[in-house]
Scaffold this active site. Structure first.
Site, short mmCIF file in Angstrom:
data_model
loop_
_atom_site.label_atom_id
_atom_site.label_comp_id
_atom_site.label_asym_id
_atom_site.label_seq_id
_atom_site.Cartn_x
_atom_site.Cartn_y
_atom_site.Cartn_z
CB THR A 244 -0.90 0.00 1.26
OG1 THR A 244 -1.53 1.27 1.38
CG2 THR A 244 -0.09 -0.22 2.54
CG ASP A 245 -1.11 5.01 -1.00
OD1 ASP A 245 -1.68 4.39 -0.10
OD2 ASP A 245 -1.67 5.92 -1.66
CD GLU A 246 -3.42 3.58 4.45
OE1 GLU A 246 -3.20 3.43 5.66
OE2 GLU A 246 -4.55 3.55 3.96
CE1 TYR B 99 -3.44 -2.56 5.64
CE2 TYR B 99 -3.32 -0.22 5.11
CZ TYR B 99 -3.37 -1.55 4.71
OH TYR B 99 -3.33 -1.85 3.37
CE LYS C 18 0.03 -4.51 2.96
NZ LYS C 18 -0.37 -5.84 2.41
P1 NAD Z 1 -9.66 -7.32 1.95
O1 NAD Z 1 -9.70 -7.03 3.40
O2 NAD Z 1 -10.85 -7.05 1.11
O3 NAD Z 1 -9.28 -8.85 1.71
C1 NAD Z 1 -8.29 -9.50 2.44
C2 NAD Z 1 -8.42 -11.00 2.18
O4 NAD Z 1 -7.37 -11.66 2.94
C3 NAD Z 1 -9.74 -11.59 2.64
O5 NAD Z 1 -10.25 -12.45 1.65
C4 NAD Z 1 -9.38 -12.35 3.90
O6 NAD Z 1 -10.22 -13.46 4.16
C5 NAD Z 1 -7.96 -12.76 3.62
N1 NAD Z 1 -7.19 -13.01 4.85
C6 NAD Z 1 -7.11 -12.18 5.92
N2 NAD Z 1 -6.37 -12.76 6.88
C7 NAD Z 1 -5.94 -13.95 6.39
C8 NAD Z 1 -5.11 -14.99 6.90
N3 NAD Z 1 -4.62 -14.91 8.14
N4 NAD Z 1 -4.87 -16.07 6.13
C9 NAD Z 1 -5.39 -16.15 4.88
N5 NAD Z 1 -6.20 -15.19 4.35
C10 NAD Z 1 -6.46 -14.11 5.09
O7 NAD Z 1 -8.39 -6.53 1.40
P2 NAD Z 1 -8.17 -5.76 0.02
O8 NAD Z 1 -8.68 -4.38 0.16
O9 NAD Z 1 -8.61 -6.62 -1.08
O10 NAD Z 1 -6.58 -5.67 0.02
C11 NAD Z 1 -5.79 -6.74 -0.49
C12 NAD Z 1 -4.32 -6.38 -0.35
O11 NAD Z 1 -4.04 -5.18 -1.06
C13 NAD Z 1 -3.88 -6.12 1.09
O12 NAD Z 1 -2.60 -6.65 1.25
C14 NAD Z 1 -3.87 -4.61 1.21
O13 NAD Z 1 -2.93 -4.19 2.17
C15 NAD Z 1 -3.47 -4.20 -0.19
N6 NAD Z 1 -3.96 -2.89 -0.64
C16 NAD Z 1 -5.28 -2.55 -0.52
C17 NAD Z 1 -5.71 -1.32 -1.01
C18 NAD Z 1 -7.18 -0.89 -0.92
O14 NAD Z 1 -7.49 0.24 -1.24
N7 NAD Z 1 -8.09 -1.77 -0.53
C19 NAD Z 1 -4.81 -0.44 -1.61
C20 NAD Z 1 -3.46 -0.82 -1.70
C21 NAD Z 1 -3.05 -2.06 -1.23
O1 DAU Z 2 -4.10 4.02 0.39
C1 DAU Z 2 -4.33 2.66 0.31
C2 DAU Z 2 -5.18 2.21 1.48
O2 DAU Z 2 -6.47 2.74 1.26
C3 DAU Z 2 -5.23 0.70 1.64
O3 DAU Z 2 -3.95 0.23 1.94
C4 DAU Z 2 -6.20 0.30 2.75
O4 DAU Z 2 -6.30 -1.09 2.81
C5 DAU Z 2 -7.55 0.91 2.44
O5 DAU Z 2 -8.44 0.62 3.49
C6 DAU Z 2 -7.45 2.42 2.23
O6 DAU Z 2 -7.17 3.10 3.46
P1 DAU Z 2 -7.95 4.45 3.89
O7 DAU Z 2 -7.87 4.59 5.34
O8 DAU Z 2 -7.51 5.59 3.06
O9 DAU Z 2 -9.44 4.05 3.39
P2 DAU Z 2 -10.88 4.22 4.05
O10 DAU Z 2 -11.87 3.84 3.00
O11 DAU Z 2 -10.97 3.59 5.37
O12 DAU Z 2 -10.97 5.80 4.27
C7 DAU Z 2 -10.86 6.71 3.18
C8 DAU Z 2 -10.97 8.12 3.74
O13 DAU Z 2 -12.32 8.32 4.23
C9 DAU Z 2 -10.06 8.39 4.93
O14 DAU Z 2 -9.61 9.73 4.88
C10 DAU Z 2 -10.98 8.19 6.14
C11 DAU Z 2 -12.34 8.65 5.62
N1 DAU Z 2 -13.51 7.99 6.23
C12 DAU Z 2 -13.53 6.62 6.23
C13 DAU Z 2 -14.60 5.96 6.81
C14 DAU Z 2 -14.62 4.44 6.84
C15 DAU Z 2 -14.54 8.73 6.75
O15 DAU Z 2 -14.54 9.99 6.70
N2 DAU Z 2 -15.59 8.07 7.32
C16 DAU Z 2 -15.66 6.71 7.38
O16 DAU Z 2 -16.66 6.17 7.94
#
Ligand code: NAD
Ligand code: DAU
Length: 351
Positions: free
Chosen positions: A131-133, A156, A160
């Protein structure tokens, strides 16, 4: 060379990656390893579950013996590792879960790959999806580059960042062929409604308050999930071992502006007066340690690997809203039971 393990394939991004690989690479054997936590849902993969090149394995990456045995049994050639705890708010409530899955789980996979591939590293690859975080928070200027120093701010992102460091350490110490990508915020079909976009779409549909953290001035850089899956395909096949690639859409939005787009898009689709759902916007207590701004410079993957996003944001949001409206049963199923308890705990003391 063609046995590919994808971890976390039942989750949001993972399911799009599995679908793309199963459909596009018929000569690969795709193994989806997933624990099926609250975020994992095999319904996401119903359209590919009977394909001959697809297998599902239920299991926990935190169980090192199980993971090692699994590599011994299936002799995977390459890994795309997405399994993780992924929601920042949950990491604030329960950091240990993130240490177990994101750090120890990743190291278990690295150990198993190292053991299995010892002496024969040709055509092997451990691809870590991150992730970019990990880069921390930006103020109003600048972008995250691959060379930006790590500065994670939440449990988180700290977990990562730690897993990224372990992946690089296994290359440096044991010569494991690795590649890492760091992506910005994803949105699109099948995202669990704890994250901003699906949570707010669901709440708008049901005329529930929209809990905006702080003043809604935080900025995120949004990418349609299928474009992320396309980027993962490109990095997996053409990325240079040892390299890192940033993935993003050059698409920054202040939360409050994005939320207004969500309101008007849902309103127009369900026949409400456009913009009327903005009355649901409720400013609530800010997220602890809330990162102000993320913005990715994706020039490297664009210039070196020829990837670029395919969708304009407005089209992506329209498709996303349509998907949630057309999949009301999916949304209903994942927002019942444990979700209600989660929602109460997360939001009850925020007003
Ligand atoms: P998600 O939470 O939707 O899915 C995570 C999956 O991992 C689920 O299917 C869950 O069952 C599985 N999992 C969790 N713990 C596990 C374990 N102990 N063993 C096996 N499986 C397990 O997540 P996502 O949003 O699809 O993100 C996927 C990946 O991409 C993550 O590594 C996340 O850090 C990264 N990522 C997410 C975002 C985003 O915006 N969602 C952006 C950048 C990177
Ligand atoms: O940047 C990549 C990341 O983006 C991924 O690595 C993470 O897995 C993914 O969850 C996401 O993180 P964020 O914290 O940016 O996403 P989230 O959707 O939780 O929140 C987006 C923005 O919205 C953030 O500034 C917080 C705000 N927010 C979020 C929720 C859930 C609210 O204002 N209210 C809310 O209820």
């Amino acid at each position: 060379m063609n046995k590919v393990l994808i971890t976390g394939g039942a989750g949001f991004i993972g399911s799009h990656v599995v679908r793309l690989f199963v459909n596009k690479y018929k000569d690969y054997e795709i193994y989806n390893l997933d624990k099926l936590t609250y975020a994992g849902n095999l319904e996401n993969l119903q359209d590919v579950e009977n394909e001959p090149n697809y297998s599902f394995i239920k299991g926990d990456i935190v169980d090192g013996q199980f993971i090692n045995d699994l590599f011994g049994t299936h002799k995977f050639d390459r890994v795309i590792h997405l399994a993780a705890e992924s929601h920042v708010d949950r990491s604030i409530t329960n950091p240990l879960e993130f240490i177990h899955t994101n750090i120890i789980g990743t190291v278990n996979l690295l150990n198993a790959a190292k053991n299995q591939w010892e002496g024969d590293l040709e055509h092997k690859l451990f691809y870590h999806v991150s992730t970019d975080e990990v880069y921390g928070s930006l103020d109003d200027g600048g972008f995250f580059l691959e060379s930006t120093p790590y500065d994670p701010q939440s449990p988180y992102s700290a977990s990562k960042a730690s897993s990224d460091h372990f992946v690089r350490a296994y290359q440096n110490t044991y010569g494991l062929p690795i590649v890492i990508s760091n992506c910005s915020n994803n949105y699109g079909p099948n995202q669990f409604p704890e994250k901003l976009i699906p949570l707010f779409i669901n709440n708008i549909i049901h005329e529930k308050p929209l809990p905006v953290y702080g003043k809604g001035e935080n900025v995120r850089d949004w990418l349609y999930v299928i474009d992320h899956a396309r980027a993962i395909d490109v990095v997996f096949h053409r990325g240079k071992p040892g390299e890192t690639y940033n993935i993003g859409g050059f698409n920054e939005w202040k939360n409050i502006d994005l939320i207004k787009v969500l309101c008007s898009t849902v309103d127009s689709k369900i026949g409400r007066k456009i913009g009327s759902s903005e009355k649901l916007i409720t400013f609530v207590k800010d997220r602890a340690g809330h990162d102000l701004r993320y913005a990715i410079d994706a020039s490297k993957i664009m210039n070196e690997l020829g990837w670029e996003p395919s969708l304009q944001f407005e089209e992506g949001i329209r498709k996303t809203v349509e998907w949630y409206l057309n999949n009301a049963e999916w949304l209903l199923r994942v927002t019942s039971g444990a979700y209600l308890e989660y929602y109460r705990e997360q939001y009850q003391n925020r007003a």
